[in-house]
Design a protein around this motif. Sequence first.
Motif, PDB file in Angstrom:
ATOM      1  N   ASP A  39      34.754  45.197  44.955  1.00  8.13           N
ATOM      2  CA  ASP A  39      35.902  45.960  44.484  1.00  8.13           C
ATOM      3  C   ASP A  39      35.916  46.124  42.964  1.00  8.13           C
ATOM      4  O   ASP A  39      36.123  47.222  42.454  1.00  8.13           O
ATOM      5  CB  ASP A  39      37.207  45.285  44.924  1.00  8.13           C
ATOM      6  N   ARG A  40      35.704  45.027  42.251  1.00  8.09           N
ATOM      7  CA  ARG A  40      35.763  45.077  40.800  1.00  8.09           C
ATOM      8  C   ARG A  40      34.855  44.014  40.213  1.00  8.09           C
ATOM      9  O   ARG A  40      34.487  43.049  40.877  1.00  8.09           O
ATOM     10  CB  ARG A  40      37.198  44.878  40.304  1.00  8.09           C
ATOM     11  N   LEU A  41      34.513  44.211  38.941  1.00 13.22           N
ATOM     12  CA  LEU A  41      33.712  43.222  38.227  1.00 13.22           C
ATOM     13  C   LEU A  41      34.620  42.146  37.634  1.00 13.22           C
ATOM     14  O   LEU A  41      35.822  42.365  37.442  1.00 13.22           O
ATOM     15  CB  LEU A  41      32.926  43.899  37.101  1.00 13.22           C
ATOM     16  N   PRO A  42      34.041  40.966  37.322  1.00 11.53           N
ATOM     17  CA  PRO A  42      34.824  39.947  36.619  1.00 11.53           C
ATOM     18  C   PRO A  42      35.296  40.489  35.269  1.00 11.53           C
ATOM     19  O   PRO A  42      34.809  41.499  34.759  1.00 11.53           O
ATOM     20  CB  PRO A  42      33.821  38.801  36.436  1.00 11.53           C
ATOM     21  N   THR A  43      36.229  39.799  34.667  1.00 12.64           N
ATOM     22  CA  THR A  43      36.743  40.209  33.359  1.00 12.64           C
ATOM     23  C   THR A  43      35.642  40.124  32.303  1.00 12.64           C
ATOM     24  O   THR A  43      34.632  39.435  32.491  1.00 12.64           O
ATOM     25  CB  THR A  43      37.909  39.311  32.925  1.00 12.64           C
ATOM     26  N   ILE A  44      35.855  40.825  31.197  1.00 15.49           N
ATOM     27  CA  ILE A  44      34.882  40.793  30.096  1.00 15.49           C
ATOM     28  C   ILE A  44      34.682  39.366  29.609  1.00 15.49           C
ATOM     29  O   ILE A  44      33.550  38.941  29.341  1.00 15.49           O
ATOM     30  CB  ILE A  44      35.336  41.719  28.954  1.00 15.49           C
ATOM     31  N   ARG A  45      35.775  38.621  29.522  1.00 14.29           N
ATOM     32  CA  ARG A  45      35.659  37.240  29.057  1.00 14.29           C
ATOM     33  C   ARG A  45      34.790  36.416  30.018  1.00 14.29           C
ATOM     34  O   ARG A  45      33.955  35.615  29.588  1.00 14.29           O
ATOM     35  CB  ARG A  45      37.047  36.615  28.919  1.00 14.29           C
ATOM     36  N   SER A  46      34.972  36.624  31.324  1.00 11.32           N
ATOM     37  CA  SER A  46      34.154  35.898  32.317  1.00 11.32           C
ATOM     38  C   SER A  46      32.687  36.286  32.201  1.00 11.32           C
ATOM     39  O   SER A  46      31.793  35.437  32.311  1.00 11.32           O
ATOM     40  CB  SER A  46      34.676  36.183  33.724  1.00 11.32           C
TER      41      SER A  46
ATOM     42  N   TYR B   6      33.819  52.270  37.171  1.00 10.69           N
ATOM     43  CA  TYR B   6      34.689  53.064  36.296  1.00 10.69           C
ATOM     44  C   TYR B   6      35.706  52.127  35.655  1.00 10.69           C
ATOM     45  O   TYR B   6      36.034  51.064  36.198  1.00 10.69           O
ATOM     46  CB  TYR B   6      35.382  54.189  37.077  1.00 10.69           C
ATOM     47  N   ASN B   7      36.180  52.522  34.485  1.00  8.01           N
ATOM     48  CA  ASN B   7      37.090  51.678  33.711  1.00  8.01           C
ATOM     49  C   ASN B   7      38.526  52.129  33.916  1.00  8.01           C
ATOM     50  O   ASN B   7      38.872  53.297  33.710  1.00  8.01           O
ATOM     51  CB  ASN B   7      36.727  51.753  32.221  1.00  8.01           C
ATOM     52  N   LYS B   8      39.368  51.200  34.368  1.00  8.29           N
ATOM     53  CA  LYS B   8      40.793  51.460  34.469  1.00  8.29           C
ATOM     54  C   LYS B   8      41.449  50.768  33.278  1.00  8.29           C
ATOM     55  O   LYS B   8      41.421  49.541  33.192  1.00  8.29           O
ATOM     56  CB  LYS B   8      41.323  50.879  35.781  1.00  8.29           C
ATOM     57  N   PRO B   9      41.978  51.506  32.312  1.00  7.52           N
ATOM     58  CA  PRO B   9      42.539  50.896  31.097  1.00  7.52           C
ATOM     59  C   PRO B   9      43.529  49.783  31.415  1.00  7.52           C
ATOM     60  O   PRO B   9      44.385  49.924  32.299  1.00  7.52           O
ATOM     61  CB  PRO B   9      43.230  52.083  30.396  1.00  7.52           C
ATOM     62  N   ASN B  10      43.339  48.669  30.729  1.00  8.48           N
ATOM     63  CA  ASN B  10      44.203  47.491  30.856  1.00  8.48           C
ATOM     64  C   ASN B  10      44.116  46.831  32.234  1.00  8.48           C
ATOM     65  O   ASN B  10      44.941  45.971  32.555  1.00  8.48           O
ATOM     66  CB  ASN B  10      45.670  47.847  30.556  1.00  8.48           C
ATOM     67  N   ALA B  11      43.146  47.259  33.054  1.00  3.45           N
ATOM     68  CA  ALA B  11      43.021  46.669  34.393  1.00  3.45           C
ATOM     69  C   ALA B  11      41.623  46.112  34.638  1.00  3.45           C
ATOM     70  O   ALA B  11      41.456  45.141  35.374  1.00  3.45           O
ATOM     71  CB  ALA B  11      43.371  47.704  35.464  1.00  3.45           C
ATOM     72  N   GLY B  12      40.585  46.716  34.053  1.00  6.74           N
ATOM     73  CA  GLY B  12      39.239  46.208  34.231  1.00  6.74           C
ATOM     74  C   GLY B  12      38.268  47.267  34.721  1.00  6.74           C
ATOM     75  O   GLY B  12      38.569  48.473  34.721  1.00  6.74           O
ATOM     76  N   TYR B  13      37.102  46.806  35.171  1.00  8.94           N
ATOM     77  CA  TYR B  13      36.035  47.697  35.640  1.00  8.94           C
ATOM     78  C   TYR B  13      35.911  47.580  37.160  1.00  8.94           C
ATOM     79  O   TYR B  13      35.695  46.481  37.684  1.00  8.94           O
ATOM     80  CB  TYR B  13      34.709  47.342  34.957  1.00  8.94           C
TER      81      TYR B  13
END
Length: 441
Positions: free
Chosen positions: A22-29, A55-62
């Motif tokens: 569904d989504r990638l881990p956070t940038i920090r992770s 795709y990038n969802k602003p303030n939500a992640g990739y």
Amino acid sequence: MHKYQMIASELSQLIDEGRYRDRLPTIRSLMTMFHASQSTIKQALQLLVQANKVYNKPNAGYFIIPTRVEQSESELIYDFSTASTSWTDFPMAHYVHCLDIAFNNEKEDLFTYGDVTGQTALKYSFQTLLADQHIFAKTDQIVITSGTQQALHLLALMMKTNHDKILIEQPTYHQMVNLIERLDLNYATFGRHLDEFDIDVFEAVVQRAQPDYVYLMPRLHNPLGTTITETDKVKLIRLAYRYHFYIIEDDYLGDFEHHNAYKSLYELDDQQHVIYLKSFSKIMFPGQRLGFAVLPEKLGESFIKMKEIADIQTNTLSQLMMQTFIRSGLYDAHKNNIITKHRQKVKILQYALKRYFYHYQYNDNNKLHTVIKLPKRINMTGLYRDFEQFGIRVDDYRKNYITGYPEKDKFLKLNTTRIAEDQIDPGLRLIRQAIRHNQMF
């Protein structure tokens, strides 16, 4: 290769393997996972965005871009039908990066017509690739084409114009069969079987037919998968000199059997009787439409004139991207990766063949095409019907024969490029079941 490119490639592979759905881990992770800075992670993510993986969802992640509906267990497809690289094995993020470089550095070339024979820089790169296989050619003998198929088409048009005759093996590459039949070329045939290339029978056919051209796949023949011996290749060259014909050497799988001991017909030829063709569709992808021909000097002008009226030039963007891909070292790395994966699959296939088909004749060359010879009593219509029911995809061998050819061998051609490793054994088991069901006594 830069670190952000390596991170993008690894993330792409994890997505393809279903690790992230569904989504990638956070940038920090991701920074922690790859021991990388925030800017490096963002560069890697940008490559994945460009490759349409996320795709990038602003303030939500990739988030992952879905590519296909997952198949249920009952809808499994056992795809033994193609030798082309699977998109899941291709370093798409890196290729997209090469696209970006090509646009930025060579954009002026995209808005002009280039040389009909191809980009000079890419011809030099191809010359180097050939030299690595002990094939030495001048750049002015190299003509870049829209795949091997275009080179064959141009040669066929030359034959048609000059009323030349071509000798082909049976069976042979199905697109060569199509060219002959649709252009109504003057042709003769030479029968070839699973386990031999009979040079004496070949010479007898040449004496009788007097061809101007002979089309051969000396290395990893399509569809039989066999390779002509060194002794017979030397004899073939001598026959070309004696009977005055050109050999069209289609070496489209040369990368899969690259070792110093092998000598191509082109390498053995010192009187310019061999036309050497190379394709990249099995290492890169068919949609790229790139290949090239190395031509004897006497044929160069005629070939180029035919190409001028066919397409003016080969796609500039494909050429520029290929040049960048080779120059960056990505081509060699990708080629080695594809060949390594293929060898792993072939080992599984060979084990399954020994388990389920020990009483059948099959070629055991541990290379790309594996062929199982079938008894003549097999009902092929029923067999293909069962294959469809079981979800098994194989090429129909009958398209490799010219219409009306009387001595067709029945066989199955198996390729493992697209099939998953854990599907090879059950797929072979289902094939054996279908064969047993369609034996006529």
